[in-house]
Scaffold this motif. Structure first.
Motif, PDB file in Angstrom:
ATOM      1  N   PRO A  31       0.808  -1.235   0.000  1.00 50.68           N
ATOM      2  CA  PRO A  31       0.000   0.000   0.000  1.00 50.68           C
ATOM      3  C   PRO A  31       0.834   1.274   0.000  1.00 50.68           C
ATOM      4  CG  PRO A  31      -0.893  -1.586   1.570  1.00 50.68           C
ATOM      5  CD  PRO A  31       0.412  -2.138   1.093  1.00 50.68           C
ATOM      6  N   GLY A  32       2.077   1.210   0.494  1.00 53.09           N
ATOM      7  CA  GLY A  32       2.937   2.386   0.502  1.00 53.09           C
ATOM      8  C   GLY A  32       3.412   2.812  -0.870  1.00 53.09           C
ATOM      9  N   PHE A  33       3.205   1.977  -1.888  1.00 52.40           N
ATOM     10  CA  PHE A  33       3.624   2.307  -3.242  1.00 52.40           C
ATOM     11  C   PHE A  33       2.425   2.468  -4.178  1.00 52.40           C
ATOM     12  CE2 PHE A  33       7.169   0.318  -1.147  1.00 52.40           C
ATOM     13  CZ  PHE A  33       8.242   1.099  -1.536  1.00 52.40           C
ATOM     14  N   HIS A  34       1.249   2.666  -3.568  1.00 54.00           N
ATOM     15  CA  HIS A  34       0.051   2.945  -4.363  1.00 54.00           C
ATOM     16  C   HIS A  34       0.168   4.336  -4.982  1.00 54.00           C
ATOM     17  CE1 HIS A  34      -4.198   3.774  -5.297  1.00 54.00           C
ATOM     18  NE2 HIS A  34      -4.341   2.453  -5.315  1.00 54.00           N
ATOM     19  N   LEU A  35      -0.400   4.505  -6.167  1.00 52.24           N
ATOM     20  CA  LEU A  35      -0.267   5.781  -6.877  1.00 52.24           C
ATOM     21  C   LEU A  35      -0.762   6.961  -6.056  1.00 52.24           C
ATOM     22  CD1 LEU A  35      -1.201   4.847 -10.553  1.00 52.24           C
ATOM     23  CD2 LEU A  35       1.056   5.190  -9.563  1.00 52.24           C
ATOM     24  N   ASN A  36      -1.820   6.779  -5.276  1.00 53.13           N
ATOM     25  CA  ASN A  36      -2.328   7.885  -4.466  1.00 53.13           C
ATOM     26  C   ASN A  36      -1.327   8.336  -3.423  1.00 53.13           C
ATOM     27  OD1 ASN A  36      -4.784   7.966  -5.820  1.00 53.13           O
ATOM     28  ND2 ASN A  36      -5.756   6.485  -4.443  1.00 53.13           N
ATOM     29  N   ILE A  37      -0.483   7.410  -2.949  1.00 51.42           N
ATOM     30  CA  ILE A  37       0.578   7.765  -2.008  1.00 51.42           C
ATOM     31  C   ILE A  37       1.724   8.446  -2.741  1.00 51.42           C
ATOM     32  CG2 ILE A  37       2.295   6.823  -0.395  1.00 51.42           C
ATOM     33  CD1 ILE A  37      -0.483   6.689   0.733  1.00 51.42           C
ATOM     34  N   ILE A  51       3.818   4.890   6.468  1.00 53.40           N
ATOM     35  CA  ILE A  51       3.230   3.642   5.963  1.00 53.40           C
ATOM     36  C   ILE A  51       3.723   2.456   6.782  1.00 53.40           C
ATOM     37  CG2 ILE A  51       2.995   2.152   3.940  1.00 53.40           C
ATOM     38  CD1 ILE A  51       1.650   4.895   3.618  1.00 53.40           C
ATOM     39  N   VAL A  52       5.032   2.428   7.044  1.00 49.84           N
ATOM     40  CA  VAL A  52       5.611   1.299   7.765  1.00 49.84           C
ATOM     41  C   VAL A  52       5.118   1.278   9.213  1.00 49.84           C
ATOM     42  CG1 VAL A  52       7.757   0.168   8.445  1.00 49.84           C
ATOM     43  CG2 VAL A  52       7.630   1.330   6.255  1.00 49.84           C
ATOM     44  N   LEU A  53       5.022   2.448   9.837  1.00 47.35           N
ATOM     45  CA  LEU A  53       4.510   2.507  11.216  1.00 47.35           C
ATOM     46  C   LEU A  53       3.047   2.076  11.273  1.00 47.35           C
ATOM     47  CD1 LEU A  53       6.154   5.815  12.489  1.00 47.35           C
ATOM     48  CD2 LEU A  53       6.556   3.514  13.380  1.00 47.35           C
ATOM     49  N   SER A  54       2.288   2.442  10.251  1.00 41.97           N
ATOM     50  CA  SER A  54       0.885   2.016  10.193  1.00 41.97           C
ATOM     51  C   SER A  54       0.791   0.502  10.055  1.00 41.97           C
ATOM     52  CB  SER A  54       0.191   2.706   9.016  1.00 41.97           C
ATOM     53  OG  SER A  54      -1.131   2.253   8.879  1.00 41.97           O
ATOM     54  N   ALA A  55       1.677  -0.072   9.223  1.00 43.04           N
ATOM     55  CA  ALA A  55       1.698  -1.534   9.055  1.00 43.04           C
ATOM     56  C   ALA A  55       2.068  -2.216  10.365  1.00 43.04           C
ATOM     57  CB  ALA A  55       2.682  -1.918   7.963  1.00 43.04           C
ATOM     58  N   GLN A  56       3.007  -1.607  11.096  1.00 46.08           N
ATOM     59  CA  GLN A  56       3.414  -2.195  12.378  1.00 46.08           C
ATOM     60  C   GLN A  56       2.286  -2.124  13.405  1.00 46.08           C
ATOM     61  OE1 GLN A  56       6.231  -0.124  14.932  1.00 46.08           O
ATOM     62  NE2 GLN A  56       7.397  -2.023  15.200  1.00 46.08           N
ATOM     63  N   ALA A  57       1.565  -1.009  13.414  1.00 44.45           N
ATOM     64  CA  ALA A  57       0.472  -0.856  14.379  1.00 44.45           C
ATOM     65  C   ALA A  57      -0.610  -1.911  14.183  1.00 44.45           C
ATOM     66  CB  ALA A  57      -0.132   0.542  14.251  1.00 44.45           C
ATOM     67  N   GLU A  58      -0.815  -2.319  12.937  1.00 42.50           N
ATOM     68  CA  GLU A  58      -1.841  -3.324  12.648  1.00 42.50           C
ATOM     69  C   GLU A  58      -1.332  -4.751  12.790  1.00 42.50           C
ATOM     70  OE1 GLU A  58      -3.308  -2.487   8.774  1.00 42.50           O
ATOM     71  OE2 GLU A  58      -3.926  -0.433   9.251  1.00 42.50           O
ATOM     72  N   ASN A  59       0.010  -4.903  12.876  1.00 36.40           N
ATOM     73  CA  ASN A  59       0.587  -6.252  12.942  1.00 36.40           C
ATOM     74  C   ASN A  59       1.730  -6.276  13.958  1.00 36.40           C
ATOM     75  OD1 ASN A  59      -0.589  -7.664  10.238  1.00 36.40           O
ATOM     76  ND2 ASN A  59      -0.127  -5.511   9.844  1.00 36.40           N
ATOM     77  N   GLU A  60       1.443  -5.850  15.180  1.00 35.58           N
ATOM     78  CA  GLU A  60       2.480  -5.705  16.192  1.00 35.58           C
ATOM     79  C   GLU A  60       3.201  -7.012  16.481  1.00 35.58           C
ATOM     80  OE1 GLU A  60       1.162  -3.779  19.722  1.00 35.58           O
ATOM     81  OE2 GLU A  60       0.177  -2.152  18.657  1.00 35.58           O
ATOM     82  N   ASP A  61       2.482  -8.119  16.469  1.00 40.55           N
ATOM     83  CA  ASP A  61       3.078  -9.404  16.844  1.00 40.55           C
ATOM     84  C   ASP A  61       4.013  -9.953  15.767  1.00 40.55           C
ATOM     85  OD1 ASP A  61       1.649  -9.311  19.187  1.00 40.55           O
ATOM     86  OD2 ASP A  61      -0.042 -10.475  18.391  1.00 40.55           O
ATOM     87  N   SER A  62       3.763  -9.600  14.533  1.00 40.12           N
ATOM     88  CA  SER A  62       4.536 -10.206  13.443  1.00 40.12           C
ATOM     89  C   SER A  62       5.412  -9.213  12.683  1.00 40.12           C
ATOM     90  CB  SER A  62       3.576 -10.881  12.450  1.00 40.12           C
ATOM     91  OG  SER A  62       2.634  -9.944  11.965  1.00 40.12           O
ATOM     92  N   PHE A  63       5.399  -7.929  13.090  1.00 37.07           N
ATOM     93  CA  PHE A  63       6.218  -6.916  12.412  1.00 37.07           C
ATOM     94  C   PHE A  63       6.913  -6.086  13.488  1.00 37.07           C
ATOM     95  CE2 PHE A  63       7.025  -3.150   9.742  1.00 37.07           C
ATOM     96  CZ  PHE A  63       7.516  -3.771   8.592  1.00 37.07           C
ATOM     97  N   SER A  64       8.125  -6.494  13.835  1.00 35.78           N
ATOM     98  CA  SER A  64       8.844  -5.920  14.971  1.00 35.78           C
ATOM     99  C   SER A  64       9.539  -4.616  14.600  1.00 35.78           C
ATOM    100  CB  SER A  64       9.890  -6.915  15.474  1.00 35.78           C
ATOM    101  OG  SER A  64      10.880  -7.123  14.473  1.00 35.78           O
ATOM    102  N   ASP A  65      10.142  -3.965  15.603  1.00 32.35           N
ATOM    103  CA  ASP A  65      10.941  -2.768  15.350  1.00 32.35           C
ATOM    104  C   ASP A  65      12.127  -3.085  14.444  1.00 32.35           C
ATOM    105  OD1 ASP A  65       9.341  -1.087  16.777  1.00 32.35           O
ATOM    106  OD2 ASP A  65      10.601  -1.002  18.559  1.00 32.35           O
TER     107      ASP A  65
END
Length: 507
Positions: free
Chosen positions: A142-148, A289-303
């Motif tokens: 989603p971070g590479f969508h044209l609207n972004i 975008i990456v922080l948003s992805a982490q917020a939605e997937n905290e258990d599987s997307f670490s710092d």
């Protein structure tokens, strides 16, 4: 009677050690012999150029490698094995059907050279494998969508204009010769830092005085040095070398910079949330975008995952795009009639170029054809490689076993005379709609294809269009006949002596 030395107590341990070492050497020799015989058996149905028993094809391809590769592509249809010494072979392919079969799979990337990059970028999209890679790709797409990406055009215009202002100041007379890759590399890094972090570094003005910018450029040089210094392929030897010590210090600078920006952004977002502040920045950057992805997937997307993807975005993005832009300018410098036609198209669309909006980019049809032809003629990434996780069978029935290192030569594919008529000629009309429709979809692969194609290809194309449009509005470019570029096939295709162009200001 005097006893023999073997019977002496002090000599027995040395004798046993000698026998043990000799047995190990013989065992290793047998393993290497069997490995060579297995490779010869696996590759017997593929003809190859004459090979030296010790050096393989290294000396044959050492000088003018890209020209020699073109000769082999013409002589050996579809593919050929390239021997590196007597016990290692890489299987080169450059046929569209072979490429289609190869890229449709999910084989892991070859360890060389990605393992040299891993300490800098961590485990991101560039070097992850399996389910973890699919998860990251899904989260980041989603971070590479044209609207972004649309608001990034304005960011790019600002950075390109900064570079053009520098060039104008360098023109002591009506024209000057400039090594453009260095300037364009700083410009693309400036763009990606703004798109990744909304971060102003003034790197184009300050050059490599900024510690982070200096670290990025020096790390790239050390990685290149290590790739071609086989002794330093061994981690322990490299780590104890002066280059290894310098690498570790620079890597620390890189990671501390990224970590600080990420932590500051997290704190800023928390403060905004507490104060119920809904004011937003002009555009969403990659970190959002990456922080948003982490917020939605905290258990599987670490710092650690987050930092790896941010570092991958910057370090793998700016060098490749800078190469694409620089080689595009060089191609246009060699072909003034196409350069002028692009300039006329851009003037019709932009006028004086004081502003570029998103819709303008889609109107640059001839310029886009020139961009694609430059990417065909001099692809920034000359090859990609995989280690087969299971056997592969190509459309002609020839097969390779698991464990084989296969290299898709994008250079060879793009210069294959069986696909491209007069492949050395710069002809943008190859990419007209009617000509493109008739071509195999895997004949042109500057951004790879299949499940692991380049996630950043849209942002790269935007940078190419914005940059070339603004440069051609302000400058006429011609080659410097005294310093033609010398191709150097690194991870990114560069010139050993830079890319020198003569710039003439357009009134």
């Amino acid at each position: 009677m005097e006893s023999s030395w073997l019977e002496a107590r002090w000599a027995r341990p040395f004798y046993l050690a000698f026998v043990f070492c000799l047995a190990l050497v013989l065992l290793q020799a047998i393993k290497l012999y069997l490995r060579r015989q297995r490779l010869l058996r696996d590759l017997r149905c593929f003809p190859a150029p004459p090979t030296h028993w010790l050096y393989g094809h290294q000396k044959f391809l050492q000088e003018d490698e890209m020209e020699k590769l073109e000769e082999l592509v013409e002589k050996y249809p579809c593919a050929f094995p390239r021997w590196v010494g007597p016990f290692q072979a890489f299987f080169y392919i450059y046929d569209p059907e072979y490429a289609k079969t190869f890229l449709s799979r999910t084989d892991p990337k070859s360890q060389f050279p990605n393992r040299f990059l891993s300490p800098c970028i961590g485990q991101g999209l560039l070097n992850l494998e399996g389910p973890k890679w699919f998860q990251h790709r899904h989260l980041l797409t989603p971070g590479f969508h044209l609207n972004i990406l649309k608001p990034y055009a304005e960011v790019m215009v600002h950075s390109v204009n900064t570079m053009l202002d520098k060039w104008e100041k360098m023109l002591s007379t009506q024209h000057a010769t400039v090594e453009v890759f260095e300037h364009i590399n700083l410009m693309t890094l400036d763009i990606l830092l703004k798109c990744a972090f909304t971060q102003e570094t003034n790197c184009q003005i300050n050059g490599t005085n900024d510690p982070y910018v200096k670290a990025v450029f020096e790390l790239g040089k050390i990685i290149f040095y290590r790739m071609y210094s086989f002794l330093h392929h061994h981690d322990r030897i490299f780590n104890f070398s002066p280059e290894g010590h310098r690498f570790q210090k620079l890597n620390q600078v890189l990671h501390q910079y990224t970590e600080k920006i990420v932590q500051d952004r997290k704190k800023s977002l928390q403060d905004e949330k507490k104060q119920d502040n809904t004011q937003k920045r002009k555009y969403q950057d990659f970190l959002d975008i990456v922080l948003s992805a982490q917020a939605e997937n905290e258990d599987s997307f670490s710092d650690t995952d987050l930092l790896s993807e941010v570092n991958t975005f910057i370090l793998s993005g700016h060098d490749t795009t800078a190469g694409g832009i620089s080689w595009l300018l060089y191609c246009l410098a060699l072909n003034p009639e196409h350069q002028q036609r692009c300039r006329e198209e851009i003037r019709d669309i932009l006028g004086d170029g004081s502003s570029i909006i998103w819709d303008h980019l889609g109107e640059m049809s001839y310029t886009t054809m020139c961009i694609k032809e430059a990417l065909r003629l001099i692809p920034p990434i000359p090859s990609i490689s995989r280690e087969l996780s299971k056997p592969i069978t190509f459309p002609d029935g020839h097969s390779l076993p698991a464990g084989m290192n296969v290299v898709l030569s994008i250079w060879g594919l793009h210069h294959n005379p069986a696909i491209w008529e007069n492949p050395k000629v710069f002809d943008p009309l190859r990419f007209s709609p009617e000509n493109s429709d008739q071509r195999h979809p895997h004949a042109f692969l500057p951004f790879s294809a299949g499940p692991r194609d380049c996630i950043g290809q849209q942002i790269a194309m935007i940078q190419l269009k914005v940059t070339v449009a603004l440069i051609l509005l302000h400058f006429e470019v011609t080659p410097d006949p005294t310093r033609p570029p010398i191709l150097s096939p690194q991870i990114v295709l560069k010139s050993k002596n830079g890319i020198h162009l003569c710039l003439k200001k357009i009134p």
